[in-house]
Design a protein around this motif. Structure first.
Motif, mmCIF file in Angstrom:
data_model
loop_
_atom_site.group_PDB
_atom_site.id
_atom_site.type_symbol
_atom_site.label_atom_id
_atom_site.label_comp_id
_atom_site.label_asym_id
_atom_site.label_seq_id
_atom_site.Cartn_x
_atom_site.Cartn_y
_atom_site.Cartn_z
ATOM 1 N N VAL A 145 -14.230 28.535 62.659
ATOM 2 C CA VAL A 145 -15.581 28.005 62.448
ATOM 3 C C VAL A 145 -15.481 26.592 61.871
ATOM 4 O O VAL A 145 -14.714 26.361 60.931
ATOM 5 N N PRO A 146 -16.220 25.630 62.443
ATOM 6 C CA PRO A 146 -16.141 24.251 61.949
ATOM 7 C C PRO A 146 -16.406 24.180 60.455
ATOM 8 O O PRO A 146 -17.308 24.831 59.939
ATOM 9 N N ILE A 147 -15.629 23.356 59.800
ATOM 10 C CA ILE A 147 -15.669 23.275 58.342
ATOM 11 C C ILE A 147 -17.046 22.830 57.858
ATOM 12 O O ILE A 147 -17.515 23.269 56.793
ATOM 13 N N ILE A 148 -17.719 22.020 58.643
ATOM 14 C CA ILE A 148 -19.032 21.530 58.203
ATOM 15 C C ILE A 148 -20.027 22.692 58.120
ATOM 16 O O ILE A 148 -20.900 22.723 57.247
ATOM 17 N N PHE B 57 -18.224 34.211 53.161
ATOM 18 C CA PHE B 57 -18.158 33.492 54.430
ATOM 19 C C PHE B 57 -19.293 33.903 55.366
ATOM 20 O O PHE B 57 -20.109 33.079 55.776
ATOM 21 N N GLY B 375 -15.602 21.086 66.703
ATOM 22 C CA GLY B 375 -16.191 21.123 65.367
ATOM 23 C C GLY B 375 -15.620 20.099 64.400
ATOM 24 O O GLY B 375 -15.862 20.213 63.209
ATOM 25 N N TYR B 377 -14.829 17.074 61.972
ATOM 26 C CA TYR B 377 -15.738 16.278 61.149
ATOM 27 C C TYR B 377 -15.052 15.081 60.500
ATOM 28 O O TYR B 377 -15.504 13.948 60.619
ATOM 29 N N LEU B 416 -22.243 26.674 66.354
ATOM 30 C CA LEU B 416 -21.550 27.918 66.032
ATOM 31 C C LEU B 416 -21.596 28.890 67.216
ATOM 32 O O LEU B 416 -20.599 29.535 67.536
ATOM 33 N N ILE B 419 -19.014 27.870 69.675
ATOM 34 C CA ILE B 419 -17.658 28.107 69.172
ATOM 35 C C ILE B 419 -17.327 29.601 69.236
ATOM 36 O O ILE B 419 -16.234 29.989 69.655
#
Lengths: 306, 438
Positions: A145-148, B57, B375, B377, B416, B419
């Motif tokens: 999952v993208p960190i952002i 999470f 994703g 950044y 999300l 992904i």
């Protein structure tokens, strides 16, 4: 890969071209990491090799940027360098404090991730584990999952439960970093548990050992290399993490990556390069440790290198 | 049939009806019980971590996703100090319930608005309500703060009084936005994230062309990720092949060159690329001093797409090399030799015999690199400049600068979703168990 003697001329040419290409790609991989090391000793505030440096003139090099790491943020950097100077550095220098925070956060999140992750990996490696696939997918997802998205989610979550009012310093960041490190622990420990002979635990049980003794005396020594490399991965993940710290960390929770991030965004100075050099040296040390552990693990499990 | 060997049928005859354990329980039940016991024990080992991940999470992300469809900016006000919640815009909400979309707002509607403005002024929520409307119709915030300031002095007829403050209060689009905002749940942020909006009649339409940014950014993220995946493939394939065909002692040494970047801090690698690619940086200086480039003609490789592409290709390269290597290593070299001895040229032998065997590794590496690239950044934020930004950077922008959190959440939800789809595909095709780290 040696060239066979019957290779044609064209094949010979291609073979050497191929080796040159590979060398260039390896150079592409490694040069950007090594280039910061000499540049961090630049006497001038530039990010390129000065003429003096190219001529290997000693006056072209200096350790002033490393010195800046110690003095930046001190109350009295000009004082004579004695005991009081060093205590001043230890308590006030911005980079030293950032390093302390990074180590504290890294250690606690590593302990949390490694403890929970190792126990879970033991369960996951059992053939009778129900819903193994979906649970594994959930446990690995923090890596994907993208960190952002993680940082955004935690920002709202922590403010809704008011975690900063609980009075435990760094708690939010530690929990988040533990979460991010868990996939690495799971992956490395389950990898060492593949091919683990479960008759060993049964043998130990039949000889009268309780489950805890079996774990400590039989399983743990065999999976220890995997656990340690998982722990190192988790530590590096925390030590290198900046986005979550930026989003949920308090103002006083400066870590090395956060300090670097600010330094790069505002005014990049060669001091950043000296930090980078230190970090590169740390990663070389960690990589060596992990490599040695991997070999040890293969030897322990009787897996000779192919 | 001799006495020494019994047929299975005969054996069943001689055996008791049910097998039992030593203490007389039926074996089948004992086995089922033992198995469920083992399952429970295995699950108990995993349970603490699962609970931890769900709490730190899954739940935060779920909460954030909830925010993408839920915004109380125009419905409830929460006092920061006391935490007291006040219902705002209640009268207007009631009017919206009684009158359909498209009804001309008459005196009753404006009277409701005026009453609500008084509440807004009392609890100091005009800015909050105005901001919520402003997300969908720019310029609205100041209308609310201005009207709320004069709320006490407004007198019937309210329609005239309010329109007197600002002509825009008659705008049917404003009333459509207020109608949508008067319920806490809305899908409008997803529409905004897809460059769509609603017109005054509630039909979904594309937004003004010069304000279409999100779809373009999604496209750019996809495009750059595909290019990065392809470049990592091109660079990883030769070295993975070299590593796989060298004797293990040598390849382990060379492997360090792949693993060291993998272990080095992301920020360090990004910084190195900034140092190398700057217009006064090492690469440009080297090109100028060797005479390839004129001094006034330095290459712009930073703060644009080129910077993002180069740095991310470098950073993600190990994720492609490792899966390729683990697929190539066990390939038996005699297959290619057999092809050659049957008359294939080395190119044909590679194309028809070697390459097809490496396809699973290519798939695994490409999916992993692509998932990670989409994703990304940090690197785009530092070296990307204006046109090298990816969707993550825009989420961060809405989180930190524009403070339109619901839109940030909607963008994050879309990212999300994509992904997770790829992750599911990865699990199907490759299997998460096969994920290796060095």
């Amino acid at each position: 890969m040696a060239l066979p003697t019957h290779a044609s001329r064209l094949e010979r040419i291609w073979h050497y071209t191929y080796l040159v290409i590979c060398t260039l790609i390896f150079l592409f991989l490694i040069a950007p990491i090594l280039v910061v090391i000499p540049l961090s000793f630049n006497a001038e505030p530039y990010f390129t090799f000065t003429e003096k440096m190219l001529k290997l003139d000693p006056t072209g090099f200096s350790t002033r940027w490393y010195d800046l790491l110690l003095t930046f943020g001190m109350t009295d950097p000009e004082a004579p360098r004695g005991w009081s100077w060093w205590t001043d550095t230890w308590t006030n220098a911005a980079w030293i404090n950032a390093a302390k925070n990074s180590v504290i956060i890294g250690l606690f999140s590593t302990v949390l991730a490694t403890g929970l992750g190792t126990i879970a990996a033991l369960g996951l490696s059992r053939p009778e584990m129900p819903g193994r696939r979906i649970i594994m997918a959930i446990l690995i997802s923090p890596m994907i999952v993208p960190i952002i998205i993680v940082a955004t989610g935690l920002f709202f979550f922590y403010s809704s439960i008011g975690i900063q009012n609980w009075g435990i310093p760094y708690l939010g960041v530690i929990l988040a970093h533990a979460t991010l490190g868990i996939p690495f622990v799971i992956i490395t420990v389950t990898a060492t548990l593949v091919g683990f002979d479960h008759s060993l635990t049964r043998a130990s049980a039949s000889l009268g050992a309780d489950p805890v003794t079996t774990f400590m005396r039989v399983q743990m020594p065999l999976i220890l290399p995997g656990v340690v490399s998982g722990a190192l991965f988790a530590f590096v993940t925390s030590f290198d993490e900046v986005v979550v710290v930026l989003f949920v960390g308090g103002l006083d929770e400066q870590t090395i990556p956060r300090q670097m991030w600010n330094g790069i965004r505002e005014q990049i100075s060669p001091a950043i390069l000296s930090v980078a050099t230190i970090l590169v040296l740390i990663s070389i040390a960690l990589l060596t440790t992990v490599e040695l552990l991997r070999r040890r693990s293969e030897r322990l499990r009787g897996m000779s290198p192919q | 049939m001799s006495d020494a060997t019994l047929s299975p049928a005969a054996m069943a005859d001689t055996m008791p009806e049910q097998l039992t354990t030593a203490d007389g329980k039926p074996l089948k039940q004992a086995l089922i019980r033992a198995q469920s016991h083992a399952r429970r024990r295995a699950f108990l080992l995993v349970a603490p971590l699962l609970a931890f991940i769900l709490l730190t999470f899954v739940m935060p992300i779920g909460q954030m996703l909830h925010r993408s469809v839920h915004n109380e900016g125009f419905t409830w006000h929460e006092d920061v100090a006391s935490g007291e919640r006040t219902r705002i815009m209640a009268n207007l909400s009631q009017w919206f319930d009684q009158n359909e979309l498209g009804t001309e707002p008459g005196e009753a509607a404006f009277a409701a608005l005026a009453a609500d403005l008084v509440v807004l002024r009392e609890v100091k929520a005009a800015g909050q309500a105005g901001t919520r409307i402003n997300y969908e119709r720019s310029g609205s915030r100041s209308m609310f703060t201005k009207a709320a300031r004069r709320a006490q002095r407004l007198e019937a007829p309210f329609k005239e009084a309010i329109v007197d403050l600002d002509e825009d209060w008659l705008d049917p689009d404003l009333w459509r936005v207020m109608r949508d905002a008067s319920s806490s749940y809305t899908a409008n942020f997803y529409l905004a994230a897809l460059d769509r909006t609603k017109d005054a009649d509630g039909n979904v339409t594309p937004v003004n062309e010069n304000r279409q940014v999100y779809v373009k950014l999604f496209q750019r993220t996809l495009f750059l990720s595909i290019v990065i995946t392809f470049m990592t493939f091109i660079l990883a394939y030769p070295i993975a092949h070299l590593l796989a065909t060298l004797p293990l002692a040598k390849s382990n040494l060379l492997m360090i060159l792949v693993l060291l970047p993998f272990w080095t801090s992301l920020l360090v690698r990004t910084t190195s690329w900034m140092v190398l690619l700057q217009s006064q940086g090492v690469v440009n200086d080297a090109l100028v001093s060797t005479g390839i480039l004129a001094d006034d003609n330095r290459l712009e490789m930073m703060y644009n797409q080129a910077g993002t592409l180069i740095a991310m290709t470098h950073i993600l390269l190990p994720f492609m090399v490792l899966p390729l290597y683990s697929v190539m290593r066990p390939i038996n070299p005699s297959y290619v030799r057999a092809a050659r001895s049957l008359g294939a040229t080395s190119w044909t032998a590679f194309r028809r015999v070697y390459f097809p065997q490496t396809v699973p590794g290519i798939g695994a590496g490409a999916l992993l690199v692509f998932i990670l690239a989409v994703g990304y950044y940090i690197t785009p934020a530092l070296v990307g400049g204006a046109d090298g930004q990816l969707i993550s950077n825009l989420i961060a922008f809405h989180m930190q600068n524009s403070l339109n959190w619901s839109l940030a959440a909607a963008l994050a939800a879309l990212l999300l979703g994509g992904i997770l789809l790829l992750y599911w595909l990865y699990d199907r095709l490759v299997g998460i168990d096969n994920l290796k780290l060095g």
